[in-house]
Design a protein around this motif. Structure first.
Motif, short mmCIF file in Angstrom:
data_model
loop_
_atom_site.label_atom_id
_atom_site.label_comp_id
_atom_site.label_asym_id
_atom_site.label_seq_id
_atom_site.Cartn_x
_atom_site.Cartn_y
_atom_site.Cartn_z
N ALA A 123 0.85 -1.19 0.00
CA ALA A 123 0.00 0.00 0.00
C ALA A 123 0.88 1.23 0.00
CB ALA A 123 -0.91 0.00 1.22
N TYR A 124 0.45 2.27 -0.71
CA TYR A 124 1.23 3.50 -0.80
C TYR A 124 0.52 4.61 -0.04
CZ TYR A 124 3.98 0.99 -4.21
OH TYR A 124 4.80 0.06 -4.82
N ASN A 125 0.68 4.59 1.26
CA ASN A 125 0.12 5.63 2.12
C ASN A 125 0.99 5.77 3.35
OD1 ASN A 125 -0.93 3.74 4.25
ND2 ASN A 125 -2.25 3.07 2.57
N LEU A 126 0.82 6.87 4.06
CA LEU A 126 1.69 7.19 5.17
C LEU A 126 1.62 6.14 6.27
CD1 LEU A 126 3.71 9.10 6.47
CD2 LEU A 126 1.78 10.42 7.38
N ALA A 127 0.44 5.63 6.54
CA ALA A 127 0.31 4.62 7.60
C ALA A 127 1.16 3.39 7.29
CB ALA A 127 -1.15 4.23 7.78
N ALA A 128 1.13 2.96 6.03
CA ALA A 128 1.92 1.78 5.64
C ALA A 128 3.41 2.08 5.72
CB ALA A 128 1.54 1.35 4.22
N PHE A 129 3.82 3.29 5.28
CA PHE A 129 5.24 3.65 5.31
C PHE A 129 5.75 3.78 6.74
CE2 PHE A 129 4.24 6.16 1.20
CZ PHE A 129 4.18 4.98 0.47
N ALA A 130 4.93 4.40 7.61
CA ALA A 130 5.35 4.58 9.00
C ALA A 130 5.55 3.24 9.69
CB ALA A 130 4.32 5.42 9.75
N LYS A 131 4.68 2.30 9.41
CA LYS A 131 4.80 0.97 10.00
C LYS A 131 6.03 0.25 9.45
CE LYS A 131 2.14 -3.25 10.85
NZ LYS A 131 0.82 -3.92 10.66
N LYS A 132 6.28 0.41 8.15
CA LYS A 132 7.39 -0.28 7.51
C LYS A 132 8.74 0.26 7.94
CE LYS A 132 9.38 -0.97 2.87
NZ LYS A 132 9.15 -0.79 1.41
N LEU A 136 5.96 2.42 13.46
CA LEU A 136 5.03 3.33 14.11
C LEU A 136 3.62 3.08 13.60
CD1 LEU A 136 4.51 5.87 15.89
CD2 LEU A 136 5.01 7.25 13.84
N GLU A 137 2.71 2.84 14.50
CA GLU A 137 1.31 2.63 14.13
C GLU A 137 0.58 3.97 14.18
OE1 GLU A 137 -0.28 -0.04 13.15
OE2 GLU A 137 1.13 -1.66 13.56
N LEU A 138 0.12 4.44 13.03
CA LEU A 138 -0.63 5.69 12.98
C LEU A 138 -2.12 5.41 13.11
CD1 LEU A 138 1.13 7.66 10.10
CD2 LEU A 138 1.50 7.86 12.56
N ASP A 139 -2.78 6.14 13.96
CA ASP A 139 -4.23 6.03 14.14
C ASP A 139 -4.91 6.77 13.01
OD1 ASP A 139 -6.85 5.95 14.92
OD2 ASP A 139 -6.61 7.31 16.61
#
Length: 244
Positions: A123-132, A136-139
């Motif tokens: 997935a190409y979104n900030l939540a996926a990048f932050a986790k990768k 960091l888990e973004l709410d």
């Protein structure tokens, strides 16, 4: 990717929270802009403070585009909203793109995946990048679509959760961009045209942002009439031996 070391690069990550976008309103009103800078500064600006903050940020990039950059997660969306809401910034927005001063997490990641042959496998979104990259888990549930309720409300009256949500997006975007630069170095791949690709992404966003407002009933009427006429022409062309 900048040739400078991480210590020398001044990357200001920005993120905006807006009203919900929808067909006919793809660049909705901006409610706030959060930021995270290389000097450790981070925060949020709202209301009439937003254009002045952005103007200064753009000036910093234009004054020294070799060392100063702006970045964000799908930053083309933010920039399009800034243009729509603060048209006086239009020339500077184009100028910072022209100066190779903008980096986008989404564009960076796709370029890296293309280089590795893995495009489309994530997935190409900030939540996926932050986790990768940051673990960091973004709410993305509590405040993601609720900022319109805070439009016009003084920041001193905002719930702390709304402030934290917005600021964390900017902090995460900044961390992700540096992680992507490190990944590029490990691949011996300098992301040479990432700023140009970010500018192209912005151009495509603008091309799709403002369509033509139409009357749904009239469009359906024209579509039905056109389809009927095409069917009639197919029959005539068939009789003439020009269509099977």
């Amino acid at each position: 990717m900048p040739n400078n070391s991480r210590r020398e690069v001044n990357l200001l990550a920005i993120d905006s929270e807006t009203w919900e976008y929808r067909p006919g309103l793809m660049a909705p009103p901006t409610v706030c802009v959060s930021y995270a800078g290389s000097d450790g500064r981070q925060g949020i600006v709202v209301g009439q403070d937003i254009p002045a903050f952005l103007d200064q940020a753009f000036d910093e990039v234009l004054a020294d585009p070799v060392n100063n950059y702006i970045g964000g997660a799908y930053v083309a969306y933010d920039m399009a909203c800034f243009m729509a809401n603060y048209p006086e910034l239009t020339k500077k927005i184009f100028a910072v793109y022209s100066a190779r001063g903008v980096y986008c997490t989404n564009v960076n990641e796709k370029l890296l995946d293309i280089a590795e042959g893995t495009l489309g496998l994530q997935a190409y979104n900030l939540a996926a990048f932050a986790k990768k990259y940051l673990r960091l888990e973004l709410d993305k549930t509590t405040w993601r679509t609720g900022y319109m309720l805070l439009d016009g409300v003084p920041l001193s009256q905002w719930p702390q959760g709304a402030i934290d949500y917005a600021v964390l997006d900017a902090v995460a975007a900044r961390g992700v961009i540096f992680a992507q630069w490190r990944r590029a170095q490990e691949m011996s791949y300098a992301l040479p045209d990432a700023p140009e690709q970010a500018a192209a992404d912005f151009a495509l966003r603008l091309a799709s942002n403002w369509g033509v407002r139409t009357n749904e009933a009239r469009v359906r009427e024209i579509d039905a009439r056109t389809t009927l006429r095409m069917d009639e022409l197919k029959i005539e062309l068939g009789r003439a031996g020009l269509y099977k």
